[in-house]
Design a protein around this motif. Sequence first.
Motif, short mmCIF file in Angstrom:
data_model
loop_
_atom_site.label_atom_id
_atom_site.label_comp_id
_atom_site.label_asym_id
_atom_site.label_seq_id
_atom_site.Cartn_x
_atom_site.Cartn_y
_atom_site.Cartn_z
N LEU A 60 30.34 32.41 36.79
CA LEU A 60 30.84 33.77 36.57
C LEU A 60 31.16 34.48 37.88
O LEU A 60 30.93 35.68 38.05
N VAL A 61 31.71 33.73 38.83
CA VAL A 61 32.11 34.28 40.12
C VAL A 61 33.62 34.48 40.11
O VAL A 61 34.37 33.57 39.73
N PRO A 62 34.12 35.66 40.50
CA PRO A 62 35.58 35.85 40.56
C PRO A 62 36.22 34.84 41.50
O PRO A 62 35.73 34.58 42.60
N CYS A 63 37.32 34.25 41.06
CA CYS A 63 37.95 33.18 41.84
C CYS A 63 39.46 33.26 41.67
O CYS A 63 39.96 33.47 40.56
N ASN A 64 40.17 33.10 42.78
CA ASN A 64 41.64 33.07 42.72
C ASN A 64 42.17 31.65 42.59
O ASN A 64 43.38 31.43 42.60
N MET A 119 53.68 38.37 33.15
CA MET A 119 53.37 36.97 33.41
C MET A 119 54.09 36.49 34.66
O MET A 119 55.25 36.85 34.91
N LYS A 120 53.42 35.68 35.47
CA LYS A 120 53.99 35.17 36.71
C LYS A 120 53.68 33.68 36.85
O LYS A 120 52.66 33.19 36.35
N VAL A 121 54.55 32.97 37.54
CA VAL A 121 54.36 31.56 37.87
C VAL A 121 54.39 31.42 39.38
O VAL A 121 55.40 31.76 40.02
N GLU A 122 53.30 30.94 39.96
CA GLU A 122 53.18 30.85 41.41
C GLU A 122 52.73 29.45 41.81
O GLU A 122 52.10 28.74 41.01
N GLN A 123 53.01 29.09 43.05
CA GLN A 123 52.57 27.82 43.60
C GLN A 123 51.37 28.08 44.51
O GLN A 123 51.37 29.01 45.32
N LEU A 124 50.35 27.25 44.38
CA LEU A 124 49.13 27.42 45.16
C LEU A 124 49.31 26.88 46.57
O LEU A 124 50.05 25.91 46.79
N SER A 126 50.37 21.72 42.22
CA SER A 126 49.82 22.53 41.13
C SER A 126 50.55 23.84 41.03
O SER A 126 51.04 24.38 42.01
N LEU A 127 50.62 24.36 39.80
CA LEU A 127 51.22 25.65 39.52
C LEU A 127 50.18 26.57 38.91
O LEU A 127 49.35 26.14 38.09
N LEU A 128 50.23 27.84 39.28
CA LEU A 128 49.37 28.87 38.70
C LEU A 128 50.22 29.74 37.79
O LEU A 128 51.17 30.39 38.23
N ILE A 129 49.88 29.74 36.50
CA ILE A 129 50.54 30.61 35.52
C ILE A 129 49.61 31.77 35.25
O ILE A 129 48.58 31.60 34.59
N LYS A 130 49.96 32.93 35.78
CA LYS A 130 49.10 34.10 35.65
C LYS A 130 49.42 34.83 34.35
O LYS A 130 50.55 35.20 34.08
N HIS A 131 48.37 35.00 33.54
CA HIS A 131 48.50 35.66 32.25
C HIS A 131 47.31 36.59 32.07
O HIS A 131 46.25 36.38 32.67
N ALA A 132 47.48 37.61 31.24
CA ALA A 132 46.41 38.57 31.04
C ALA A 132 45.17 37.92 30.44
O ALA A 132 44.04 38.26 30.80
N LEU A 133 45.35 36.96 29.53
CA LEU A 133 44.20 36.32 28.90
C LEU A 133 43.51 35.35 29.83
O LEU A 133 42.28 35.31 29.90
N LYS A 134 44.28 34.54 30.55
CA LYS A 134 43.67 33.48 31.35
C LYS A 134 44.68 32.97 32.36
O LYS A 134 45.85 32.80 32.04
N ASP A 135 44.21 32.74 33.58
CA ASP A 135 45.04 32.07 34.58
C ASP A 135 44.97 30.56 34.35
O ASP A 135 43.88 29.98 34.34
N LEU A 136 46.13 29.96 34.13
CA LEU A 136 46.19 28.52 33.84
C LEU A 136 46.74 27.79 35.05
O LEU A 136 47.85 28.08 35.50
#
Length: 876
Positions: free
Chosen positions: A248-252, A296-301, A307-317
């Motif tokens: 339960l630690v905030p993580c980017n 919603m956003k799509v970013e590269q780590l 890997s791709l980061l799909i940022k969404h309000a419910l969950k970052d995938l």
Amino acid sequence: MPATLQNGEVNGGFDRSINQLDIAALDSTNQVEGAVGAPINESSVEIISQCYINPACDVVESPPGRDEVRGRSDLGDGRVPDAVFFEDADIALRITKLLWTSGPLGDSVTYTIEVNHAGYSWVILRNYQRIHALHINLYFFDASMRLKNRVQGDLKTEPINANGFFPVMPKRCPPDATVEMETEHAYVMEDYLTKMFEDHARREHVASLRFLEVSDMSFPLGPQTVERMKDSEMVVQKLSCNLHEVCLVPCNHDNAACKLFSQWKERWVVIQETCYIYRHTKTGLIAGVFLHDQHMKVEQLLTRDTSLLIKHALKDLIINFPNKFEMELWRCQMKNAMEKVAVDFTVPHERGSFVPIRNGVHARFFINGKAYMEAVADALESAVKQIFIGGWWVSPDVFLKRPITEGLRWRLDQILKRKAEAGVQIFILMYKESRAVLGINSFYTKRKLTRLHPNIHVQRHPDKNVLLWSHHEKTVIIDQKLAFVGGIDLCYGRWDDHHYRLCDVTDQMLEEGLGDAGAAVEKYGEDLNLRYARKPKLTSAIRRTGMGKRAAIKNTVAAPWRGLRAKMNVPKFRPRSRFNYKMRRAQKSCIEKIGGTFRKLFHTKSKEEKRAIHEDRMEELSMLAKECLWIGKDYVNEVKYAFSQPDSGDPYEDLLDRKKTPRLPWHDASACVWGVGARDTARHFIQKWNACKFQKFRFDEDHQFLMPGLYEGLELPAFLPDDAASCRVQVLRSTCAWSSGLLPDVVDHSIQEGYIDLIRNSKHFVYMESQFFITLIGSHKTVKNRVGEALFRRIERAFRANETFRLYIVLPLQPAIAGAYGTRAGAAVQAVTHWIYQSISQGKHSLLGNLRQIGACGDELSLAWIHVFTFSRFNA
């Protein structure tokens, strides 16, 4: 010379372009070097990844008897049970490009393959190693099937590869091959793959489905006569962040600690028109449905190259790909879906709404509960696949059609049970009240409805008290094609007509021939006196809440503090962990077993006794229905007596003395829309349902994720009501993080913006109806809405221009809140009345106070405050 990839460049090679899709297009600003890929230009990728949801399978369940992503087809479109491909359609493959890459193990070739099946086309990238792995899997599968058949005596004993039983895989293309050799090799590989997938058993194998990127969600509309692109889907690796989900630690998800302590899980990801989905590859269960939205956003780590980061309000995938080339391809497909296919949901719209304005939408309007509930009852009966119900209060025992002439047929719970037994999936989302304050008892509704049939699913939300806010919308959605939206709940006390009767038996009812009113009232009085005589003397708190006195006081005292911990309208949104879910599941199972044992020992009734009780109840209902429109608890007066629904109670038992207390009439309005307007309303309900499921029942298979339906090809019913009009419609809402799972700093107040826009553009008058008129002008620390400011500015503009403008505001004589003025029990109604007067006439923030300052309160001002009231007399 073969096509080779060196320092981000492609040289020469075999190339057949396909539908303007240039996978190896060069772009000096965006060149990446992959293990088996080539540079890719975002603007050159024209893949249209559209969402075509099967109307019969909007909710995907776990397909039985499968080890990987498989599905059952019940479309009647030529597929056998459990088949993914159409039985009478071939799979056509065409290799359009060969790409060479240099690696530590030597040069390798990647094939760009165009696939077509039953009118659907898509593109896959496969190297020689993947094709060889497919060959081995299918070889052993074919051998095992032939061995099984040989044992059963159904097959000859020839070797597997003899007589063309199993195709022979072509040899690897040499790195120094010429263009002519590459072309010949491509044709040979095409012929091999075509023969491999000619066999129906082989192409339905798990390895084939993975190779072709196909699942049970790939062909939802059946065979197509016009070629269309299939949804993009693929087996990927999804990041499971142990820092965030376990510790339960905030993580980017873009740091060394996350990279060290997290793990990858295999998932099947599908990009569709209005959402993207990821599923468990072993069970086929949907693990998440994420609707495309404006945030919603799509970013590269930075720390993960593939890997791709799909940022969404419910969950970052975070999803991982085999190489950079496939990652860039998928990023372009997602971007294309957001900017072209799902553009209606990813760009800002007028009034700040989440959907655009729709033209030519058929709509119908209802005044009062009688017309509304009758239309809802008929719509529920017409449901074929899905029913969505969202409400502040839902009473399962309320009758939707009156007078009651057909027994229990039109009672809400019986309608839902009847449709659930017919295979309709029913989803109900209700407000979970604080029982120390309200007595509507949503738990009673949930327990009664979920026990009727497994196809009825109910969620209550939120678990924590949220001060000054609630789920107050009232929606009924049928098959995502017809939606009812308005202010009328399907609950006690809301059924009424234009007579607004104060008692159940009146002169008008006698004239209409609805029965012997005097006898009905006399019997009700006798029954009520007997029931009250049998009840123990309880305090008002216990009677109102249905709980013990100590628990009621404790909840009342603790309610504000729980709301403060929830941070008002933005509580902490944290999905339940899998461990907590398993513990709650085990506890619930244990309690149910113990309760079932006790019921069998002490409360067992024979079938004859149950049948006799049911017959007595039906006889009582028939007698009551002849004389009354509001039966039992439906006869309410929330001004005189706060409604209280116990956990177990008789729905036909009166709460009020009908000889002494009048009922409270109810005036309200609602509307229904067809087509795309209903789709937009269903999308809002689905977003709230999925957010609630993700927060409370993420790992519970009994609560399913919902998927939005298809907008394209949406057909209107053959017959529409005569009073249905073609309108310009936009769905507006008031929602935020705690209620719909939006981002913490995002608040959708498009309803307010709609009010302000209508007031600002009004020409001659504004007519408003509301139970609470609370809106202050200027800055105020408590009341924030700007409707009063818009009214003041519009009247001021008319006053300055010497125009005729009228404002009509209709309010009830007293809000429907129990309690007498000047008493402790009337604190709530006094608070509401105080703010109404502050908004109308008292204080510097009131409407009349500001009009006086500009001198616009003379006789020339047409401002009418109308209070709704009625009168009647008792016949007893």
